[in-house]
Design an enzyme around this catalytic site. Structure first.
Site, short mmCIF file in Angstrom:
data_model
loop_
_atom_site.label_atom_id
_atom_site.label_comp_id
_atom_site.label_asym_id
_atom_site.label_seq_id
_atom_site.Cartn_x
_atom_site.Cartn_y
_atom_site.Cartn_z
CB CYS A 122 11.23 2.26 -12.51
SG CYS A 122 13.00 3.02 -11.81
CB SER A 137 -0.90 0.08 1.71
OG SER A 137 -0.03 0.42 2.71
N GLY A 138 1.93 1.04 -0.39
CA GLY A 138 3.01 2.41 -0.91
C GLY A 138 2.69 3.03 -2.05
#
Length: 316
Positions: A132, A12-13
């Site tokens: 990423c 939940s970051g």
């Protein structure tokens, strides 16, 4: 097909919360079922609750106790590499057919870059979204390698320190190892290397990436076209993805080859690509393009999987 597959997000970051908002806004075949965390005071869980999404702060064990778990088909894991190994084992023990979209560098399943090999993994139970830096740069390595064999691919990903949360910082080693390997496996390079730079500049700078490819001799115009076409394909799900300038080329003569560790002496064509990734600012700041490209790639992958799964169910 009108129904959607329900998804849970574990973590939940920042990444998990941004992904949740993307699913709520743009999900065509995937919809939110639950948000899972371990911190009851996290903003992500609070926001999910306000948006009507089922929540638990008791990790995947808590997810298994939620009534909605019976309907969950897809789980996004936005925790850490170590946690993902345990989460996958636990959830697969309860639901062997569950689909896991891994946003950590754990790499239990195959690497997935949507524009390069996404369609090859529609039926895989666990896919890894690399990193990423990998999502931003591996398409460029693949764009060169489809024109000429790439002997060496090196990427440098520069991101704002403010966009690197605890999970990113705890997984720096995994980041470089996973990205380097994916440059080879997905990008097609014989040898890959990845470097990440956390830039403390103020105001924060958006994600910048540099891609170096040493390939066999090739037509420069053909390579440039391939790179531009690949960039346009990534822009379909990451609108802020763009080339900073025209592709740069250098010829390496056979009489003066470069000595590349792990490869040997290399001559041919050096291709340099400069990228910039601006985030959509759904939840994270626009400079956090590094996080935005991960959540966008993960949702794109899940949407393709879900579309395929729903089509098969409709035909059954």
């Amino acid at each position: 097909m009108t129904r959607k597959l329900k998804a849970a997000i574990v973590g939940s970051g920042n990444i998990g919360t941004d992904l949740m908002i993307k699913i709520l806004r743009h999900g065509r075949y995937v919809e939110m079922g639950a948000m899972v965390g371990i911190d009851p005071a996290s903003d992500g869980l609070a926001r999910a609750g306000r948006l009507g999404v089922a929540t638990t702060h008791e990790g995947v064990e808590g997810l298994a106790r939620l009534p909605v778990f019976a309907d969950i088909d897809v789980v996004f894991d936005a925790t850490s590499a170590g946690a993902h190994v345990k989460n996958d084992a636990f959830l697969r023990g309860l639901k062997p057919g569950i689909r896991m979209i891994d946003l950590t560098p754990a790499a239990i399943g195959p690497y997935c870059i949507p524009v390069v090999n996404g369609d090859a993994h529609l039926d895989v139970p666990n896919v890894n979204m690399v990193t990423c830096g990998g999502q931003a740069t591996i398409p460029m390595v693949a764009a060169v390698s489809r024109v000429a064999p790439v002997l060496y691919g090196e990427i440098v990903a520069s991101i704002s320190s403010k966009s690197a949360g605890p999970g990113t910082r705890a997984n720096i080693d995994e980041f470089t190892e996973t990205t380097s390997k994916a440059i080879e496996v997905v990008g097609g390079a014989k040898k890959g290397k990845a470097i990440i730079v956390l830039n403390p500049a103020e105001p924060p700078l958006i994600m910048r990436d540099t891609v170096y490819c040493l390939s066999e001799s090739a037509d420069e115009d053909a390579v440039a076209r391939s790179v531009e076409e690949m960039a346009a394909a990534v822009q379909q799900y990451v609108p802020g993805y763009r080339l900073k300038q025209k592709v740069q080329f250098d010829r390496i003569p056979a009489a003066a080859p470069l000595l590349v560790p792990g490869v040997g002496r290399v001559s041919g064509l050096k291709t340099t690509v400069f990228l910039e990734v601006e985030g959509a600012a759904h939840y994270l700041p626009a400079y956090a393009g590094n996080l935005d490209i991960m959540t966008s790639a993960a949702l794109t992958t899940a949407e393709r999987m879900a579309e395929s799964m729903l089509a098969r169910r409709a035909a059954a």
